[in-house]
Design an enzyme around this catalytic site. Structure first.
Site, mmCIF file in Angstrom:
data_model
loop_
_atom_site.group_PDB
_atom_site.id
_atom_site.type_symbol
_atom_site.label_atom_id
_atom_site.label_comp_id
_atom_site.label_asym_id
_atom_site.label_seq_id
_atom_site.Cartn_x
_atom_site.Cartn_y
_atom_site.Cartn_z
ATOM 1 N N GLU A 164 29.775 33.148 15.383
ATOM 2 C CA GLU A 164 30.638 34.233 15.882
ATOM 3 C C GLU A 164 30.730 35.433 14.920
ATOM 4 N N TYR A 190 31.365 35.302 11.597
ATOM 5 C CA TYR A 190 32.259 35.128 10.437
ATOM 6 C C TYR A 190 31.415 34.902 9.173
ATOM 7 N N ARG A 202 29.546 24.398 13.427
ATOM 8 C CA ARG A 202 29.414 25.330 14.564
ATOM 9 C C ARG A 202 28.281 26.285 14.251
ATOM 10 N N HIS A 225 31.397 38.542 17.322
ATOM 11 C CA HIS A 225 32.500 39.284 17.946
ATOM 12 C C HIS A 225 32.146 40.754 18.169
ATOM 13 N N GLN A 243 43.820 36.895 29.918
ATOM 14 C CA GLN A 243 45.009 37.754 29.935
ATOM 15 C C GLN A 243 46.175 37.226 29.104
HETATM 16 P P1 FAD Z 1 51.510 38.992 46.439
HETATM 17 O O1 FAD Z 1 50.322 38.414 45.812
HETATM 18 O O2 FAD Z 1 51.495 40.380 46.843
HETATM 19 O O3 FAD Z 1 51.996 38.034 47.570
HETATM 20 C C1 FAD Z 1 53.072 38.317 48.435
HETATM 21 C C2 FAD Z 1 52.914 37.493 49.697
HETATM 22 O O4 FAD Z 1 54.101 37.575 50.464
HETATM 23 C C3 FAD Z 1 51.806 37.957 50.606
HETATM 24 O O5 FAD Z 1 50.932 36.880 50.882
HETATM 25 C C4 FAD Z 1 52.526 38.450 51.848
HETATM 26 O O6 FAD Z 1 51.769 38.246 53.043
HETATM 27 C C5 FAD Z 1 53.770 37.598 51.833
HETATM 28 N N1 FAD Z 1 54.938 38.149 52.564
HETATM 29 C C6 FAD Z 1 55.500 39.370 52.420
HETATM 30 N N2 FAD Z 1 56.578 39.486 53.221
HETATM 31 C C7 FAD Z 1 56.695 38.313 53.885
HETATM 32 C C8 FAD Z 1 57.624 37.793 54.846
HETATM 33 N N3 FAD Z 1 58.674 38.504 55.308
HETATM 34 N N4 FAD Z 1 57.450 36.547 55.324
HETATM 35 C C9 FAD Z 1 56.401 35.789 54.893
HETATM 36 N N5 FAD Z 1 55.507 36.235 53.982
HETATM 37 C C10 FAD Z 1 55.654 37.461 53.478
HETATM 38 N N6 FAD Z 1 46.294 40.294 38.583
HETATM 39 C C11 FAD Z 1 45.912 39.774 37.430
HETATM 40 O O7 FAD Z 1 46.764 39.318 36.659
HETATM 41 N N7 FAD Z 1 44.609 39.701 37.068
HETATM 42 C C12 FAD Z 1 43.633 40.169 37.870
HETATM 43 O O8 FAD Z 1 42.471 40.092 37.501
HETATM 44 C C13 FAD Z 1 43.990 40.714 39.103
HETATM 45 N N8 FAD Z 1 43.063 41.215 39.940
HETATM 46 C C14 FAD Z 1 43.438 41.730 41.115
HETATM 47 C C15 FAD Z 1 42.459 42.241 41.950
HETATM 48 C C16 FAD Z 1 42.795 42.789 43.171
HETATM 49 C C17 FAD Z 1 41.716 43.345 44.055
HETATM 50 C C18 FAD Z 1 44.156 42.810 43.565
HETATM 51 C C19 FAD Z 1 44.540 43.392 44.894
HETATM 52 C C20 FAD Z 1 45.140 42.334 42.738
HETATM 53 C C21 FAD Z 1 44.785 41.800 41.498
HETATM 54 N N9 FAD Z 1 45.735 41.321 40.611
HETATM 55 C C22 FAD Z 1 45.354 40.777 39.427
HETATM 56 C C23 FAD Z 1 47.185 41.454 40.898
HETATM 57 C C24 FAD Z 1 47.807 40.132 41.342
HETATM 58 O O9 FAD Z 1 47.062 39.597 42.396
HETATM 59 C C25 FAD Z 1 49.259 40.387 41.729
HETATM 60 O O10 FAD Z 1 49.961 40.827 40.602
HETATM 61 C C26 FAD Z 1 49.906 39.141 42.267
HETATM 62 O O11 FAD Z 1 49.227 38.686 43.403
HETATM 63 C C27 FAD Z 1 51.366 39.395 42.623
HETATM 64 O O12 FAD Z 1 51.905 38.234 43.121
HETATM 65 P P2 FAD Z 1 53.162 38.198 44.079
HETATM 66 O O13 FAD Z 1 53.391 36.751 44.330
HETATM 67 O O14 FAD Z 1 54.251 39.006 43.516
HETATM 68 O O15 FAD Z 1 52.758 38.957 45.394
HETATM 69 P P1 NAP Z 2 47.684 50.415 38.103
HETATM 70 O O1 NAP Z 2 46.987 49.640 37.046
HETATM 71 O O2 NAP Z 2 49.068 50.837 37.882
HETATM 72 O O3 NAP Z 2 46.774 51.689 38.388
HETATM 73 C C1 NAP Z 2 47.129 52.635 39.316
HETATM 74 C C2 NAP Z 2 46.191 53.830 39.209
HETATM 75 O O4 NAP Z 2 46.559 54.793 40.163
HETATM 76 C C3 NAP Z 2 46.198 54.518 37.879
HETATM 77 O O5 NAP Z 2 44.875 54.859 37.563
HETATM 78 C C4 NAP Z 2 47.060 55.749 38.105
HETATM 79 O O6 NAP Z 2 46.541 56.680 37.191
HETATM 80 C C5 NAP Z 2 46.839 56.048 39.576
HETATM 81 N N1 NAP Z 2 48.016 56.600 40.253
HETATM 82 C C6 NAP Z 2 49.305 56.183 40.170
HETATM 83 N N2 NAP Z 2 50.100 56.900 40.974
HETATM 84 C C7 NAP Z 2 49.301 57.796 41.602
HETATM 85 C C8 NAP Z 2 49.542 58.824 42.551
HETATM 86 N N3 NAP Z 2 50.763 59.068 43.040
HETATM 87 N N4 NAP Z 2 48.496 59.561 42.974
HETATM 88 C C9 NAP Z 2 47.262 59.325 42.506
HETATM 89 N N5 NAP Z 2 46.981 58.376 41.596
HETATM 90 C C10 NAP Z 2 47.993 57.610 41.147
HETATM 91 O O7 NAP Z 2 47.695 49.584 39.458
HETATM 92 P P2 NAP Z 2 46.573 48.807 40.246
HETATM 93 O O8 NAP Z 2 45.201 49.219 39.872
HETATM 94 O O9 NAP Z 2 46.992 48.934 41.658
HETATM 95 O O10 NAP Z 2 46.757 47.335 39.780
HETATM 96 C C11 NAP Z 2 47.943 46.624 40.143
HETATM 97 C C12 NAP Z 2 48.229 45.538 39.153
HETATM 98 O O11 NAP Z 2 47.234 44.537 39.276
HETATM 99 C C13 NAP Z 2 48.199 46.047 37.740
HETATM 100 O O12 NAP Z 2 49.369 45.701 37.051
HETATM 101 C C14 NAP Z 2 47.022 45.372 37.121
HETATM 102 O O13 NAP Z 2 47.324 44.892 35.818
HETATM 103 C C15 NAP Z 2 46.754 44.185 38.014
HETATM 104 N N6 NAP Z 2 45.297 43.993 38.033
HETATM 105 C C16 NAP Z 2 44.713 43.475 36.949
HETATM 106 C C17 NAP Z 2 43.361 43.333 36.920
HETATM 107 C C18 NAP Z 2 42.677 42.726 35.716
HETATM 108 O O14 NAP Z 2 41.465 42.639 35.680
HETATM 109 N N7 NAP Z 2 43.380 42.281 34.711
HETATM 110 C C19 NAP Z 2 42.588 43.732 37.987
HETATM 111 C C20 NAP Z 2 43.221 44.268 39.093
HETATM 112 C C21 NAP Z 2 44.579 44.408 39.094
HETATM 113 P P3 NAP Z 2 46.911 58.241 37.139
HETATM 114 O O15 NAP Z 2 48.408 58.245 37.323
HETATM 115 O O16 NAP Z 2 46.445 58.703 35.826
HETATM 116 O O17 NAP Z 2 46.166 58.851 38.249
HETATM 117 FE FE1 SF4 Z 3 43.206 32.139 29.165
HETATM 118 FE FE2 SF4 Z 3 44.593 30.844 31.018
HETATM 119 FE FE3 SF4 Z 3 43.169 33.016 31.696
HETATM 120 FE FE4 SF4 Z 3 41.980 30.687 31.053
HETATM 121 S S1 SF4 Z 3 43.291 31.091 32.815
HETATM 122 S S2 SF4 Z 3 41.402 32.695 30.316
HETATM 123 S S3 SF4 Z 3 43.305 29.941 29.444
HETATM 124 S S4 SF4 Z 3 44.906 32.955 30.322
#
Ligand code: FAD
Ligand code: NAP
Ligand code: SF4
Length: 670
Positions: free
Chosen positions: A165, A167, A215, A253, A340
């Site tokens: 890695e 080191y 390692r 790294h 994460q």
């Molecule tokens: P949600 O996942 O939004 O779930 C809410 C659920 O509630 C939905 O299934 C909805 O249908 C249901 N619901 C709403 N109202 C009602 C009702 N009245 N009755 C019954 N059901 C209802 N996060 C990461 O940490 N790492 C990532 O790499 C990552 N990648 C992402 C990639 C994408 C493309 C997207 C869209 C999101 C990603 N996220 C990632 C974000 C992550 O998925 C969200 O932060 C997380 O899903 C939030 O969880 P939640 O339970 O709050 O809500």
């Molecule tokens: P986000 O990370 O908050 O990004 C939102 C983007 O939209 C920013 O680029 C922001 O930048 C822009 N924006 C915000 N308000 C706006 C407006 N009114 N008009 C135009 N642009 C605007 O949110 P997200 O991409 O929706 O992700 C949601 C959550 O999911 C995040 O917390 C993220 O951590 C999580 N997630 C994580 C991963 C992962 O790989 N770890 C992947 C997907 C999602 P500007 O304001 O500069 O334009």
């Molecule tokens: Fe790390 Fe847990 Fe994500 Fe695996 S799932 S990479 S152990 S945070």
């Protein structure tokens, strides 16, 4: 027996390991303070109880100069051994075995006392190391040996000598970092002398009945890294010097090739370990992105290695081995390789944990005790926050009903799993499906919960998630302006030229989705290696060739309003991979953009004050999210006191880590 190769015992001479599972070294942040060793002991004890064959601690420095960071974990004085005894006793009480990793950071030390073979600063640390004198080299070897002796006194079953890695030991091995012209540098034999002397003198000092894992850096992925011939020479010399096991190290790294993130194919580097088979007779350990029993068994059955190393998968599920042994792989909470809560935390000087298992590294503080009184609890939504909450509530003995308006559980994870390179997100949903069934949670799909239905429960948890944030500009109501759900949930067609508004995590993911040529290279190790310039024929030093990324299927602009580089706020250990992947696909990433209007010409923007037209067919809006809080509000108005979690609580910067941790935490309190 399930997974017969994985659960075959391994004979090491003085000891027989019960299976082929090595819990690889992982820094948790608990190694650095004596006061945290009780927590560390509880963490290891839980994994020993979970049936791991052999565990390795996070890196412990053999001297102050070897620190990874100021006041990092060190074992160089007899009194340091006292804290380590807590770990060894706890592990042995559970019938486990544990080795301590000796890690000298060399020029990767994040402090001004760092040393190295030559006075060459690394690209990832601000400190220039002092070049070790010949006496300094001898003294450092002595530090390793003393550290191993102390580890033995502390009750460890062995040590792992960290030789990879990038080191210190690795810095001696590679021409890139070793410019010495004395007995410790020059040709390959002299460059490897430091490593070999450490193993030889350690074996002399600790005797035969002590495990020494070496390692070995087998694929460095940096220019000026070792050649394959040098690696084989070293492996033979390390065997001769008295090592018991050779573990695999992949990448320095400072390498610009991802080695453990979720888009790396499963067991995508096992071929490197396999290449060494036959050259030495020691057990060889394959590593990197092995996370499920089927993968581990395939590696072992295919003769690629004699053991498999998993670190993060055992953070995610301490009972991984027990479940696999019982043929219950569907019950494993799979590591999705997101980094994460583990590596990202370590880089922020925070205690590691796990996105899918927030109890990780908090085992002694976070107990999931049976509920004092079983209640009828409704959980609304089946996103990650809800799933974590519902399963933990049921585990504690509550009667849980889960309402989901959609046809599947998973919430936004159903969109995340469609992104090329994020296939692991399927596993989290599989785990929860299994867990809900196992715990007999009453899951009501296609059922929108409302006030009337929720009135009859003792407690209501609302985790109804988020709604995408709309963006207003002239033409934003044009049907060619889409939201990310149109693309990821509804498969609306997208043209050959597209602008993405918003460069957060979702903007990046949508760009990768729109640029990729299916199937995902993550499912095809050969294509993936070509994309990143990994030389699977290993003809060049370091195993690098020129990357040959596949062209994007579309012309893409990824835009944000903020000044500066898009993606700067992505996660520390994975953001660079997303940026590099999109750059390779020639996605134009622009900051400081003002959106003016959309029409038949395309998207009109102001860039550095200049009007420009991006000639796109579609715009996809990924501008963040807002809480879906209507139901919670209605319940409040009806006199209920719902517990609101996840995106429904606070949408800003919500990720699955926060959602799952919040859901689990609430469930322990009800
Ligand atoms: P949600 O996942 O939004 O779930 C809410 C659920 O509630 C939905 O299934 C909805 O249908 C249901 N619901 C709403 N109202 C009602 C009702 N009245 N009755 C019954 N059901 C209802 N996060 C990461 O940490 N790492 C990532 O790499 C990552 N990648 C992402 C990639 C994408 C493309 C997207 C869209 C999101 C990603 N996220 C990632 C974000 C992550 O998925 C969200 O932060 C997380 O899903 C939030 O969880 P939640 O339970 O709050 O809500
Ligand atoms: P986000 O990370 O908050 O990004 C939102 C983007 O939209 C920013 O680029 C922001 O930048 C822009 N924006 C915000 N308000 C706006 C407006 N009114 N008009 C135009 N642009 C605007 O949110 P997200 O991409 O929706 O992700 C949601 C959550 O999911 C995040 O917390 C993220 O951590 C999580 N997630 C994580 C991963 C992962 O790989 N770890 C992947 C997907 C999602 P500007 O304001 O500069 O334009
Ligand atoms: Fe790390 Fe847990 Fe994500 Fe695996 S799932 S990479 S152990 S945070």
């Amino acid at each position: 027996m399930h997974y017969p190769h994985l659960f075959a015992p391994l004979e090491l001479g003085h000891v027989t390991l019960p299976n082929r599972i090595l819990m690889g070294s992982m820094h948790t942040g608990l190694e650095d303070r004596a006061a945290d060793y009780d927590k560390l002991a509880a963490y290891f004890a839980e994994r020993a109880r979970g049936g791991v064959g052999l565990m390795v601690t996070g890196g412990i420095a053999p001297s102050v100069a070897g620190w990874l960071k100021p006041l990092g974990g060190r074992l160089s004085m007899p009194w340091h051994a006292t804290r380590h005894r807590k770990l060894t006793r706890a592990v042995h009480a559970e019938g486990g075995r544990i080795c301590m990793q000796i890690l000298h950071a060399g020029r990767y030390g994040y402090h001004p006392l760092s040393v190295a073979p030559s006075r060459l600063k690394s690209p990832i640390t601000p400190f220039t190391p002092r070049a070790l004198s010949s006496r300094g080299v001898e003294r450092t070897i002595g530090d390793f040996v003393r550290c191993a002796q102390l580890a033995r006194e502390a009750g460890y079953d062995g040590v792992e000598v960290m030789g990879s890695e990038g080191y210190l030991i690795n810095q001696f091995l590679a021409e890139r970092t070793n410019r010495r012209n004395d007995a410790w540098g020059g040709d390959a034999t002299r460059r490897m002398r430091f490593a070999v002397e450490i193993v030889r003198r350690t074996r002399e000092a600790v005797g035969r009945d002590f495990i020494i894992i070496y390692r070995l850096s087998m694929l460095e992925l940096v220019e000026g890294g070792q050649s394959w011939e040098e690696i084989v020479l070293l492996a033979k010399a390390v065997e001769e010097a008295g090592a018991s096991i050779i573990n695999t190290g992949i990448g320095w790294h400072e390498a610009r090739v991802p080695t453990i993130v979720t888009s790396v194919p499963r067991a995508g580097f096992a071929w490197v370990t396999q290449r060494l088979k036959g050259e030495v007779s020691l057990p060889l350990v394959a590593t990197n992105r092995i996370n499920m029993p089927e993968v581990a068994e395939r590696v072992l059955a295919g003769g690629e290695a004699d053991m498999v190393s998993m670190a993060r998968p055992l953070l995610a599920d301490p009972s991984w081995a027990t479940k696999a042994r019982a043929g219950r792989s569907a019950a494993i909470n799979t590591c999705i390789a997101c980094n994460q809560a583990c590596l990202d935390h370590v880089f922020q000087n925070r205690r590691a944990s796990c996105l899918v298992n927030p109890r990780a590294c908090h085992e002694s503080e976070w107990l999931i005790a049976p509920a004092a009184r079983s209640k009828r609890i409704a959980v609304v939504g089946a996103g990650p926050a809800d799933l974590a909450c519902a399963t933990t509530l049921a585990e504690r003995g509550h009667t849980v009903t889960l309402f989901e308006q959609g046809a599947h559980i998973g919430g936004q994870f159903n969109y995340a799993k469609r992104i090329p390179g994020k296939e692991e997100f399927h596993e989290t949903l599989r785990y929860y499906r299994h867990r809900l069934a196992e715990l007999r949670v009453d899951v009501r799909l296609d059922t929108r919960a409302d006030t009337a239905v929720l009135l009859s429960f003792d407690e209501v948890v609302v985790a109804s998630g988020v709604v995408p944030r709309p963006v207003q500009f002239q033409g934003s109501d044009d049907p060619r302006v889409l939201g990310y759900l149109d693309v990821l949930a509804h498969d609306r067609p997208v043209g050959a030229r597209v602008a993405i508004i918003g460069a957060g995590g979702i903007g990046f993911d949508v760009a990768e989705f729109l640029a990729a040529q299916p199937p995902s290279p993550t499912l095809d190790p050969t294509r993936w290696a070509q994309e990143w310039g990994v030389d699977r024929s290993f003809t060049a030093r370091g195993g690098l060739v020129r990357p040959a990324p596949e062209a994007s299927t579309r012309q893409i602009w990824l835009l944000q309003r903020s000044e500066g580089r898009p993606g700067a706020r992505l996660n520390k250990t994975t953001g660079w991979v997303h940026r590099a992947a999109l750059k390779a696909k020639q996605v134009q990433m622009l900051g400081g953009v003002r959106y003016q209007r959309f029409d038949d010409e395309g998207l009109h923007v102001l860039l550095d004050g200049q009007a420009q037209v991006l000639p796109v067919d579609n715009v996809v809006v990924c501008a963040g999210q807002e809480p879906n809080a209507a139901l919670a509000q209605q319940l409040l108005e009806a006199g209920l006191k719902p517990h609101v979690i996840g995106g429904a609580d606070v949408a800003a910067e919500l990720d699955a880590k926060r959602a799952i941790a919040q859901g689990t935490r609430l469930a322990t309190e009800l």
